[in-house]
Design an enzyme around this catalytic site. Sequence first.
Site, PDB file in Angstrom:
ATOM      1  CG  ASP A 207      -1.832   1.157   1.318  1.00 58.04           C
ATOM      2  OD1 ASP A 207      -2.324   1.583   0.260  1.00 58.04           O
ATOM      3  OD2 ASP A 207      -2.044   1.667   2.427  1.00 58.04           O
ATOM      4  CE  LYS A 208      -0.083   7.358  -2.468  1.00 58.32           C
ATOM      5  NZ  LYS A 208       0.051   8.353  -1.384  1.00 58.32           N
ATOM      6  CE  LYS A 394     -13.877  16.139   4.613  1.00 60.75           C
ATOM      7  NZ  LYS A 394     -12.976  16.520   5.689  1.00 60.75           N
ATOM      8  CE  LYS A 599      -5.276  -1.136  -1.971  1.00 60.58           C
ATOM      9  NZ  LYS A 599      -4.916  -0.474  -0.687  1.00 60.58           N
ATOM     10  CG  ASP A 624      -3.840  -1.709   3.130  1.00 62.76           C
ATOM     11  OD1 ASP A 624      -4.182  -1.473   1.957  1.00 62.76           O
ATOM     12  OD2 ASP A 624      -3.344  -0.847   3.882  1.00 62.76           O
TER      13      ASP A 624
END
EC number: 7.6.2.1
Length: 967
Positions: A207-208, A394, A599, A624
Amino acid sequence: MDSLIAVIECQQPEADLYRFMGRMIITQQMEEIVRPLGPESLLLRGARLKNTKEIFGVAVYTGMETKMALNYKSKSQKRSAVEKSMNTFLIIYLIILISEAIISTILKYTWQAEEKWDEPWYNQKTEHQRNSSKILRFISDFLAFLVLYNFIIPISLYVTVEMQKFLGSFFIGWDLDLYHEESDQKAQVNTSDLNEELGQVEYVFTDKTGTLTENEMQFRECSINGLKYQEINGKLVPEGPSPDSTEGEVPFLGSLSHLSNSAHLTATSLRTSPESETELIKEHDLFFKAVSLCHTVQISNVQTDGIGDGPWQPNLAPAQLEYYASSPDEKALVEAAARAGIIFVGISEETMEVKVLGRLERYKLLHILEFDSDRRRMSVIVQAPSGEKLLFAKGAESSILPKCIGGEIAKTRIHVDEFALKGLRTLCIAYRQFTAKEYEDVDRRLFEARTALQHREEKLADAFQYIEKDLILLGATAVEDRLQDKVRETIEALRMAGIKVWVLTGDKHETAVSVSLSCGHFHRTMNILELINQKSDSGCAEQLRQLARRITEDHVIQHGLVVDGTSLSLALREHEKLFMEVCRNCSAVLCCRMAPLQKAKVIRLIKISPEKPITLAVGDGANDVSMIQEAHVGIGIMGKEGRQAARNSDYAIARFKFLSKLLFVHGHFYYIRIATLVQYFFYKNVCFITPQFLYQFYCLFSQQTLYDSVYLTLYNICFTSLPVLIYSLVEQHIDPHVLQSKPTLYRDISKNGLLSIKAFLYWTVLGFSHAFIFFFGSYFLVGKDTSLLGNGQMFGNWTFGTLVFTVMVITVTVKMALETHFWTWINHLVTWGSIIFYFIFSLFYGGILWPFLGSQNMYFVFIQLLSSGSAWFAILLMVVTCLFIDVVKKVFDRQLHPTSTEKAQMYSNTVALSDEFIALQPLSRARNQLGKLSLLKLIPVSSAWTPCAVSQERPRVRLLEECWSES
């Protein structure tokens, strides 16, 4: 509470932690009031109260119907490559066992076909034996041989492997290099079954956010009504110099109070008229109000006096207000709005309090439209002090901009792309004002959707789509999530080790590519291929074919691939093989806009590919978990997004940089240790049972055992168990610093090389050859009726078997010593102690008449054996003969075909020898030599592995020789 009469209706129990539908019907003065219940109303086990002293609640699910209990399902069983190899080898040895039993049974009846062997004069059959069925006798003899040879199956191997895995896993937690001092977190091992799998990884999926980055968001830039600002030294500065500003002045935007008096704004913004100045102030005011109201942030300690009365104050808000947020983005934005002078000071009784330029304003919170991964936005509906009904929204630019009908949409889109190219995380801010009639309609739709017990999610999604439209764009925000320490070095080391790194993230394309470049995942010289914005299967297939052609035609060493979520879905649906072909030819792959399930699908696609590579997934958040559980090895980062990933992982570490030591050192050691353990166990059991099989040729296959029953029992339990167990725990065949500084050594153990069929056959043939030497060496010694004792007595069959057993115990123990590179006092104790223990036990066991033993076959046998000088010579000769062949092979292999690991061993041994040599010298001489060798310290270990390693290595060795030759 005593007078409260209510009924709660809710859905049937389900495992989804974030989904709950229900309603509470309150009977009050003969009137029913319906209140919707959603996930925000449900408390799970472990929830903590922060801003409330006490609450009243009712249990809706209990026992095994609770959501936590429904999530207690066992994860898919992960089995390492070593375990699979063990099972394969076990089947081979089972075939050997059955074959030996069948051969022995057939040969027994072949010899018994002759009458003199069938019923010799000294062993007459009974009448019952003569009349028994031949088939039953054959089966009985076959089973007897199975029992006689069954020790070739190393049952104790599985016990030893489990002990090694369990005890060995503690070394990861004890490693101080994997301890993160700032967060006071050490590495955790959640499963010990996969230790050796850390040494076999071929793909790393990471993951980032929070894994490669710190997940500490800092507000950097924003775009308000088409004007871009950035934070510099605590001030919001419009981008670009102002034409009218005097030299040396930097135009800046302070807080809103400073904005009204500023004379340093850009000419385009304020030089037109007082009306435009008022309009600009109103736009900025509305933008920061939207930021400070549209969130789910909580406050732990509210001290609001004096906040927001001055200009931009970068450190004031965090010092006096402590915000808590489920998302670090929200916290960073609310803190930025507070520094700008619009401070969110808390929620009390559904009223959001905001301090604007020192003046407290109260907004009634009417509705929260929660964030979800499908909409990728959240909204709040509030009632302003003036009575207006406003919606503030948002979210990602892809979900906000299409819903906007006003504002500087084109300019903001350009600014968002520019922010993304800098690696910043972007959010767009918009609002909508409702008329009284529109709000009544909105309120009714939300109430109906939220109180529905059937299809509530679909109805809510439709209501949200109806409400979040016709928005007016206010601007966009950009926050920075900086990289963790040594991420670039870690990714480069993984690449040098032959491991392919894939980054799977939910961020937008530009942001993900920028971060990949900054962290070294992509190189500037790498040819970047893109598979993005595909809308159809045919278009996706054509793009994949074009990429495949470019890879073959372009004369570039390394390619990188960028894929987005929608294109990936199309590629996995119809074109898996083509997609995999492109991916296999790319050094690095970046997948952006990924959903959690996608993923896991990507990892599964790699797992089931023809090469069957070993995969490892690294992540830090709940999104994740699916990929962590899908990969062969799951690594959880103990970051700021909770502990879901760490709890569901196989191993948990505090920082991504620790991955290098976890794989290159711990993974390398674990694999070497357990691979040698497995091969050694099969080898020593072949040595153990093969003489038993050979002995049957000399006793007419009468199932006579060669060894005493006590020796049969204690061989694997006491005599040969400890040396290999200690080896599998503490062996370091090469210095850990060398392993970490030279990642290419990781390639030597890839593809399960030490447990290949070739290596397995070598150990098996070695075991058979040693067994033949044990047996026939002993046979030639005593087989010609030669007396080896001074009194003329002969050796019997138990003495013969004890001689074979003694040679075997010494040989297999010394063989383990030859495999050991890292000697500690524990190794010496268990290696030589095992041999000494065998001799002491045998003397004790054979020197006493045991009253509780029915058979005294071994009485005085061992003492009689050791009283013969010829027996001592034979033992020494056979041990040397067995090990000589193995030593010669090792020497020739190291000299003629050394592996990278063996070269590194020779290098590290040379340096270690020089250190020990100096330590043994007189003080004056040692100082002189140490001064010369201090030059070596100027060259780091890793420099010995550069392309010019040979030229660097020669001066080093020559310098060592000079030191040693000096008198």
